[in-house]
Every structure is written in structure tokens, then in C-alpha cells.
Design an enzyme around this catalytic site. Structure first.
Site, short mmCIF file in Angstrom:
data_model
loop_
_atom_site.label_atom_id
_atom_site.label_comp_id
_atom_site.label_asym_id
_atom_site.label_seq_id
_atom_site.Cartn_x
_atom_site.Cartn_y
_atom_site.Cartn_z
N ARG A 1 -16.01 -14.91 -9.44
CA ARG A 1 -15.48 -13.55 -9.62
C ARG A 1 -16.60 -12.52 -9.58
O ARG A 1 -16.42 -11.42 -9.05
CB ARG A 1 -14.71 -13.46 -10.93
CG ARG A 1 -13.45 -14.30 -10.91
CD ARG A 1 -12.85 -14.41 -12.30
NE ARG A 1 -12.19 -13.18 -12.70
CZ ARG A 1 -11.93 -12.86 -13.97
NH1 ARG A 1 -12.30 -13.66 -14.95
NH2 ARG A 1 -11.29 -11.74 -14.27
N HIS B 1 1.28 1.05 -12.91
CA HIS B 1 2.00 -0.17 -13.28
C HIS B 1 3.49 0.11 -13.33
O HIS B 1 3.91 1.15 -13.86
CB HIS B 1 1.51 -0.67 -14.65
CG HIS B 1 2.20 -1.92 -15.08
ND1 HIS B 1 1.87 -3.16 -14.59
CD2 HIS B 1 3.25 -2.12 -15.92
CE1 HIS B 1 2.67 -4.07 -15.12
NE2 HIS B 1 3.52 -3.46 -15.93
N ARG C 1 -5.68 -8.65 -8.40
CA ARG C 1 -6.70 -9.51 -9.00
C ARG C 1 -7.10 -8.93 -10.35
O ARG C 1 -7.23 -7.71 -10.48
CB ARG C 1 -7.97 -9.57 -8.12
CG ARG C 1 -7.75 -9.97 -6.70
CD ARG C 1 -7.18 -11.34 -6.55
NE ARG C 1 -8.03 -12.40 -7.09
CZ ARG C 1 -7.78 -13.69 -6.94
NH1 ARG C 1 -6.68 -14.08 -6.30
NH2 ARG C 1 -8.58 -14.59 -7.44
N GLY D 1 0.78 -1.23 0.00
CA GLY D 1 0.00 0.00 0.00
C GLY D 1 0.81 1.28 0.00
O GLY D 1 0.31 2.32 0.45
N GLU E 1 6.55 6.31 -8.96
CA GLU E 1 5.12 5.98 -8.86
C GLU E 1 4.45 6.89 -7.83
O GLU E 1 3.34 7.38 -8.04
CB GLU E 1 4.93 4.51 -8.43
CG GLU E 1 5.41 3.50 -9.44
CD GLU E 1 5.11 2.07 -9.01
OE1 GLU E 1 3.99 1.79 -8.56
OE2 GLU E 1 6.00 1.21 -9.12
N ASN F 1 -4.99 2.79 -12.94
CA ASN F 1 -4.04 1.83 -12.37
C ASN F 1 -2.63 2.39 -12.51
O ASN F 1 -2.35 3.14 -13.44
CB ASN F 1 -4.13 0.50 -13.13
CG ASN F 1 -3.18 -0.56 -12.58
OD1 ASN F 1 -3.08 -0.74 -11.36
ND2 ASN F 1 -2.48 -1.25 -13.45
C1 GAR Z 1 3.53 -1.12 -7.30
O1 GAR Z 1 4.84 -1.12 -7.79
C2 GAR Z 1 2.52 -1.13 -8.43
O2 GAR Z 1 2.96 -0.41 -9.55
C3 GAR Z 1 2.44 -2.60 -8.74
O3 GAR Z 1 2.46 -3.24 -7.49
C4 GAR Z 1 3.21 -2.45 -6.58
C5 GAR Z 1 2.37 -2.22 -5.36
O4 GAR Z 1 3.10 -1.57 -4.37
N1 GAR Z 1 1.27 -2.90 -9.50
C6 GAR Z 1 1.22 -3.81 -10.47
O5 GAR Z 1 2.17 -4.53 -10.75
C7 GAR Z 1 -0.10 -3.90 -11.20
N2 GAR Z 1 0.06 -4.51 -12.48
P1 GAR Z 1 2.34 -0.80 -3.22
O6 GAR Z 1 1.36 -1.79 -2.62
O7 GAR Z 1 3.43 -0.45 -2.25
O8 GAR Z 1 1.67 0.39 -3.81
#
Ligand code: GAR
Length: 227
Positions: A70, A114, A96, A16, A179, A112
Site C-alpha cells: 500500500r 459518500h 481503496r 466518475g 451528490e 470524500n
Molecule cells: C458515488 O455514489 C460515491 O458517493 C460512492 O461511489 C459512487 C461513485 O460514483 N462513494 C463511496 O461509496 C465511497 N465510500 P461515481 O464514480 O459515478 O462518482
């Protein structure tokens, strides 16, 4: 303060840290969105405690409990989202895959983040794959969510260099820092109504385009002539 802050549900599965960045940004009354709900599909997600400590409502809909149902899982999530009056969904490490029906219902209202420069490296293990591929620039993408996994109109990207000594962890940390900058900005654009989608491409009104160029490695190192 803006009269109509958009109410956002942030969906998480784990740590998170992006959720925390959104909560932090939304603590500013001038930010055009408020985090109305943090929803996790895992009761053990670390982000839940952080959100609760910041006074943000949390809920858990355990995907495991639905055992392949789902539609039932998503209906339970949507009930929570509706209960908290959220009209935008921000996926933040939500692991998910959502059904086409869910995605269609939230079209234009779900984003989202990524950890790659899409369309390169969709899916998992993006940093290890970037290192293995030998790319010199890597990064992150915020995009609208459409039916294809890690597809959808791109709102913003941030690029970072891949260094010769990088490990998966060091590269992940460099990308994650971006991010945390990019995602709050992109959510603000969506919440403020600055995003237009046409022909599968997004334009963001009022966002200034970056200038300059990021080259890695730097060209013309000492000892090489520029010709
Ligand atoms: C982040 O790096 C996000 O970009 C990635 O999961 C991580 C979550 O970190 N998301 C994906 O790979 C989605 N395809 P966080 O829980 O610390 O935000």
C-alpha cells in the site's frame, strides 16, 4: 477570475460521475479550484475517458500492480499528484482504503463524497441497507477524510426521501443527483478557504444554513385529523 485557483487531484475507481460534476463546475473561471489531474487506480475506469475528452490530465496507478504494497501504491499516486501540482485531493468513488500515513499527509486537504447521511451507513451497499433498515430519509455526505473509513468532519449533507416503491437503483439515482450538486459546492468551500475544523467538527464560513424541514412521509395526509 480568481488569481489563485487551487489545483485539485480527483481520485476515481470507476464511472466518475461525481468527477464529471467537479470538472463541469471547475469549467467556470470563477470557481475557486481547477481540476489538475484525474487519477484512477484502475485503467478501465470509465471516468478516465470522460476527463480526457474534457481536456483534463489523467493518470493511472494500478493498485493491482502493487499487490498489498500500500505504501508503494500511495507513493506512486503521490508522485503523480505532485507532478501535476495538486494541493487538494477529492475522492470521487475511489474504492481503496488509504493508509493512516497518506491520510495524515493530506489532513485538511482531502475530501470524500459518500452515498448516505453519515454516520449512518458507512461502507458499501448504502442504498440497499437504507431500504432494508426502513429509513424514510437517506442522502449523501461530503466530509473531510480522516483515518477512519467514512468518518471525518462533515462539510455538507443532502437528504432525499425514501419512497415505498424504491429499489436500490431508484434510490441510488435520487441520491446521486444530490451528490452532483453537493460535491462541487463543498470543494469550492474548501478551495476558497472557507472551512474551519475544530474539535472534529467543520464549520463553513459564508455558507447559508438551510431553512425549513424535510419530513417523509408528509404528516397529516388527507383523511387524518391534525389534532
Ligand atoms: C458515488 O455514489 C460515491 O458517493 C460512492 O461511489 C459512487 C461513485 O460514483 N462513494 C463511496 O461509496 C465511497 N465510500 P461515481 O464514480 O459515478 O462518482
Amino acid at each position: 477570475m480568481s488569481a489563485a485557483r487551487r489545483r485539485v487531484a480527483v481520485l476515481i475507481s470507476g464511472r466518475g460521475s461525481n468527477m464529471a460534476a467537479l470538472i463541469e463546475a471547475a469549467a467556470d473561471p470563477a470557481y475557486p479550484a481547477e481540476i489538475a489531474l484525474v487519477l484512477s487506480n484502475r485503467a478501465g475506469a470509465a471516468g478516465l475517458a470522460h476527463a480526457a475528452a474534457r481536456g483534463v490530465p489523467t493518470a493511472v496507478v494500478e493498485s493491482r500492480a502493487f499487490k498489498g504494497d500500500r505504501a508503494g501504491f500511495e507513493a506512486a499516486m503521490e508522485a503523480e499528484i505532485a507532478r501535476h501540482g495538486a494541493g487538494i485531493i477529492a475522492l470521487a468513488g475511489f474504492m481503496r482504503v488509504l493508509t493512516e500515513g497518506f491520510v495524515a499527509r493530506w489532513e485538511g486537504r482531502m475530501i470524500n463524497v459518500h452515498p448516505s447521511l453519515l454516520p449512518a451507513f458507512p461502507g458499501l451497499d448504502t442504498h440497499a441497507r437504507a431500504i432494508a433498515a426502513g429509513v424514510r430519509l437517506h442522502g449523501c455526505t461530503v466530509h473531510m477524510v480522516t483515518a477512519g473509513v467514512d468518518e471525518g468532519p462533515i462539510l455538507a449533507q443532502a437528504a432525499v426521501p425514501v419512497l415505498p416503491e424504491d429499489t436500490e437503483a431508484s434510490l441510488a439515482a435520487r441520491v446521486l443527483a444530490q451528490e452532483h450538486r453537493l460535491y462541487p459546492a463543498a470543494l469550492a468551500w474548501l478551495a476558497a478557504g472557507c472551512v474551519t475544523i475544530r474539535d472534529g467538527r467543520a464549520t463553513v464560513a459564508a455558507a447559508a444554513s438551510a431553512e425549513g424541514v424535510l419530513t417523509n412521509p408528509l404528516p397529516f395526509p388527507p383523511g387524518l385529523s391534525k389534532r
